[in-house]
Design a protein around this motif. Structure first.
Motif, PDB file in Angstrom:
ATOM      1  N   GLY A 290    -100.721  80.383  -1.166  1.00 46.24           N
ATOM      2  CA  GLY A 290    -100.873  79.230  -2.056  1.00 46.24           C
ATOM      3  C   GLY A 290    -101.176  79.707  -3.453  1.00 46.24           C
ATOM      4  O   GLY A 290    -101.177  80.909  -3.722  1.00 46.24           O
ATOM      5  N   ASN A 291    -101.463  78.758  -4.335  1.00 48.18           N
ATOM      6  CA  ASN A 291    -101.711  79.101  -5.741  1.00 48.18           C
ATOM      7  C   ASN A 291    -103.189  79.020  -6.097  1.00 48.18           C
ATOM      8  O   ASN A 291    -103.933  78.216  -5.529  1.00 48.18           O
ATOM      9  N   PHE A 292    -103.568  79.853  -7.058  1.00 48.50           N
ATOM     10  CA  PHE A 292    -104.836  79.647  -7.768  1.00 48.50           C
ATOM     11  C   PHE A 292    -104.506  78.714  -8.932  1.00 48.50           C
ATOM     12  O   PHE A 292    -103.580  78.996  -9.710  1.00 48.50           O
ATOM     13  N   VAL A 293    -105.247  77.602  -9.035  1.00 50.00           N
ATOM     14  CA  VAL A 293    -104.941  76.615 -10.072  1.00 50.00           C
ATOM     15  C   VAL A 293    -106.189  76.397 -10.926  1.00 50.00           C
ATOM     16  O   VAL A 293    -107.286  76.225 -10.390  1.00 50.00           O
TER      17      VAL A 293
ATOM     18  N   GLY B 256    -104.353  82.960   1.539  1.00 44.82           N
ATOM     19  CA  GLY B 256    -104.914  81.960   2.454  1.00 44.82           C
ATOM     20  C   GLY B 256    -106.242  81.452   1.935  1.00 44.82           C
ATOM     21  O   GLY B 256    -107.070  82.240   1.488  1.00 44.82           O
ATOM     22  N   TRP B 257    -106.434  80.124   1.981  1.00 47.74           N
ATOM     23  CA  TRP B 257    -107.679  79.543   1.443  1.00 47.74           C
ATOM     24  C   TRP B 257    -108.896  80.015   2.217  1.00 47.74           C
ATOM     25  O   TRP B 257    -110.007  80.017   1.727  1.00 47.74           O
ATOM     26  N   PHE B 258    -108.670  80.468   3.479  1.00 44.38           N
ATOM     27  CA  PHE B 258    -109.800  80.894   4.310  1.00 44.38           C
ATOM     28  C   PHE B 258    -110.388  82.221   3.840  1.00 44.38           C
ATOM     29  O   PHE B 258    -111.437  82.636   4.306  1.00 44.38           O
ATOM     30  N   LEU B 259    -109.687  82.910   2.925  1.00 49.20           N
ATOM     31  CA  LEU B 259    -110.204  84.195   2.443  1.00 49.20           C
ATOM     32  C   LEU B 259    -111.182  84.011   1.286  1.00 49.20           C
ATOM     33  O   LEU B 259    -111.768  84.970   0.801  1.00 49.20           O
ATOM     34  N   TYR B 260    -111.346  82.760   0.833  1.00 48.79           N
ATOM     35  CA  TYR B 260    -112.187  82.509  -0.337  1.00 48.79           C
ATOM     36  C   TYR B 260    -113.214  81.437  -0.034  1.00 48.79           C
ATOM     37  O   TYR B 260    -112.941  80.497   0.695  1.00 48.79           O
ATOM     38  N   THR B 261    -114.381  81.623  -0.612  1.00 47.95           N
ATOM     39  CA  THR B 261    -115.418  80.620  -0.424  1.00 47.95           C
ATOM     40  C   THR B 261    -115.876  80.140  -1.804  1.00 47.95           C
ATOM     41  O   THR B 261    -115.731  80.861  -2.801  1.00 47.95           O
TER      42      THR B 261
ATOM     43  N   ASP C  32    -113.077  74.898  -5.766  1.00 47.04           N
ATOM     44  CA  ASP C  32    -112.667  73.878  -4.798  1.00 47.04           C
ATOM     45  C   ASP C  32    -111.385  74.337  -4.112  1.00 47.04           C
ATOM     46  O   ASP C  32    -110.711  75.247  -4.592  1.00 47.04           O
ATOM     47  N   LYS C  33    -111.072  73.688  -2.970  1.00 53.08           N
ATOM     48  CA  LYS C  33    -109.832  74.029  -2.255  1.00 53.08           C
ATOM     49  C   LYS C  33    -109.136  72.731  -1.871  1.00 53.08           C
ATOM     50  O   LYS C  33    -109.807  71.750  -1.560  1.00 53.08           O
ATOM     51  N   ASP C  34    -107.826  72.749  -1.866  1.00 50.48           N
ATOM     52  CA  ASP C  34    -107.064  71.621  -1.336  1.00 50.48           C
ATOM     53  C   ASP C  34    -106.242  72.147  -0.169  1.00 50.48           C
ATOM     54  O   ASP C  34    -105.212  72.794  -0.363  1.00 50.48           O
ATOM     55  N   VAL C  35    -106.715  71.882   1.053  1.00 46.21           N
ATOM     56  CA  VAL C  35    -106.062  72.458   2.235  1.00 46.21           C
ATOM     57  C   VAL C  35    -104.666  71.864   2.429  1.00 46.21           C
ATOM     58  O   VAL C  35    -103.775  72.510   2.976  1.00 46.21           O
ATOM     59  N   SER C  36    -104.443  70.636   1.949  1.00 54.09           N
ATOM     60  CA  SER C  36    -103.125  70.014   2.157  1.00 54.09           C
ATOM     61  C   SER C  36    -102.042  70.727   1.348  1.00 54.09           C
ATOM     62  O   SER C  36    -100.903  70.827   1.785  1.00 54.09           O
ATOM     63  N   THR C  37    -102.386  71.227   0.164  1.00 55.18           N
ATOM     64  CA  THR C  37    -101.389  71.918  -0.668  1.00 55.18           C
ATOM     65  C   THR C  37    -101.555  73.429  -0.615  1.00 55.18           C
ATOM     66  O   THR C  37    -100.661  74.173  -1.023  1.00 55.18           O
ATOM     67  N   GLY C  38    -102.734  73.899  -0.153  1.00 52.63           N
ATOM     68  CA  GLY C  38    -103.003  75.336  -0.161  1.00 52.63           C
ATOM     69  C   GLY C  38    -103.521  75.821  -1.508  1.00 52.63           C
ATOM     70  O   GLY C  38    -103.720  77.015  -1.709  1.00 52.63           O
ATOM     71  N   ASP C  39    -103.749  74.878  -2.443  1.00 52.69           N
ATOM     72  CA  ASP C  39    -104.259  75.281  -3.763  1.00 52.69           C
ATOM     73  C   ASP C  39    -105.743  75.644  -3.696  1.00 52.69           C
ATOM     74  O   ASP C  39    -106.526  74.990  -2.995  1.00 52.69           O
TER      75      ASP C  39
END
Length: 418
Positions: A245-248, A261-266, A284-291
């Protein structure tokens, strides 16, 4: 020791005739929760087990080993993976204590070793004197569907350890009354340095040389102890599919880079962005978009929030506290990381047993999946997992700016009175 692969738990059995160890007949038990066969020999379980055995030899007490590898996988690790997939940051130590140490292990000690109590090395205390612990009869009773409202419960409170810096009630905040009633914490009144002194006086030099047993806190603000020093990202990607996903940027929604993967970041963690000189932080994370949303400073307003909601709270002594039931709200303190300073807050009780937690002032990096652990004075009341967060200070500021902006435009649009 804290944590999973290296839990050194002593099981204590009462035999009045033997005045060893303060009048207790003591048995040592080493718990193994992770199978190092999966790894490339990076695991220290065998070495830790050897250390525990040497302690028992030195003290001339029996030594047992138990393996909860299967239970750990089913009840702790699979839950951890599920949490990561939902975009949350789990805390396996709290879950491990609840399911493994203070459930499976406790029952093994009682039923297989005939123990009257277990003793662990946590820096914590309870409201029971050790003598009282041994007066409690252990009954193999059926798990009733409902707790009898009228039984007189000799409730045991969980209290902070005397060494407040080492206090580990955080990790015990999900354990049951039944378990607490059968547990003694010999280190509860001692400081870490005094414990080290006792160990050296009794010739336990090999354990003094060890690093802090299980505080291998990875960059994830959580200690999956059995991973040890290995690369956390590589470890997780052995179990979870990459989710690129992207870093936004939270400020202008510009794409700043990509991740696996968003799971690699807290939340609150530094994000290494290619080609960026400055440090950016995950907000913040948006699991629906992977952002994954990032902000350009460690104390950016997008990192601060003053509201969160938990799942159903596990209350330790009083379920829920009378004051909370009576007033539907209660002032107390909480923390969501071990050793962070306690934060004053107000709890509001929901129908389903969850609570809204309103902070007196916004806190940095509140993280879904972590546990909000509640305190009143030196009593640990229990904990609930953080599931939802209120808006960040940054979001609120934007909302206000927009409102003020529209008001100004509205004024400009009004026709001048002629």
């Amino acid at each position: 020791g804290m944590g999973s692969g290296r839990a050194r738990v002593t099981c204590v059995e009462r035999v009045p005739k033997l005045r060893s160890a303060g009048g207790y007949q003591v048995t040592g038990v080493f718990m193994k929760n992770w199978d190092p066969l999966d790894e490339q020999g990076a695991c220290s379980v065998d070495r830790d087990c050897e250390d525990a055995y040497r302690v028992c030899q030195k003290l001339d007490i029996p030594f047992h080993q138990v393996s909860y590898v299967k239970e750990y996988w089913n009840e702790v690790f699979s839950d951890l993976l599920k949490e990561y997939e939902l975009g949350r940051t789990p805390n396996p130590d709290i879950v491990c204590n609840k399911h493994i140490k203070f459930n499976h292990f406790l029952h093994y000690a009682m039923d297989n070793l005939g123990a009257d109590a277990i003793a662990t090395g946590h820096y914590a205390r309870t409201s029971l004197e050790d003598e009282e612990v041994f007066q409690q009869k252990h009954m193999k009773r059926p798990r009733e569907l409902f707790r009898n409202r009228f039984e007189v419960r000799n409730t045991v409170k969980l209290l902070q350890g005397a060494d407040l810096f080492k206090d580990q009630t955080f990790f015990l905040s999900q354990i049951s009354q039944d378990a607490l009633r059968k547990t003694i914490f010999p280190l509860g009144d001692l400081t870490k340095s005094f414990v080290r002194k006792i160990a050296s006086e009794h010739g336990l030099h090999h354990v003094l040389k060890k690093k802090e047993a299980c505080s291998t806190f990875l960059f994830q603000s959580m200690g999956i102890c059995f991973i040890g020093e290995r690369n956390f990202e590589k470890f997780l990607l052995e179990y979870l599919e990459p989710q690129p996903g992207n870093f936004v940027s939270i400020e202008d929604k510009k794409v700043m880079g990509t991740h696996k993967g968003w799971f690699l970041y807290t939340i609150g963690q530094r994000a290494r962005l290619a080609g960026q000189q400055d440090a950016w932080f995950v907000v913040d994370k948006d699991v629906s978009t992977g952002d994954i949303f990032v902000a350009p400073s460690t104390d950016h307003p997008a990192l601060y929030r003053d509201l969160l909601r938990t799942n159903r709270v596990h209350w330790i002594a009083e379920e829920p506290p009378a004051e909370l039931v009576r007033d539907k709200m209660m002032e107390c303190h909480f923390r969501f990381r071990h050793q962070m300073a306690l934060v004053p807050c107000v709890l509001t009780l929901n129908q389903d047993g969850s609570v809204w937690v309103t902070l007196v002032k916004p806190a940095r990096a509140l993280t879904p999946g972590q546990f909000a652990v509640f305190y009143k004075g030196d009593e640990c009341l229990g904990s609930g997992k953080i599931l939802r967060l209120g808006p960040s200070v940054f979001t609120m500021q934007q909302g206000r700016n927009r409102e003020e902006g529209t008001k100004k435009e509205d004024i400009d649009k009004v026709e001048p009175a002629t």
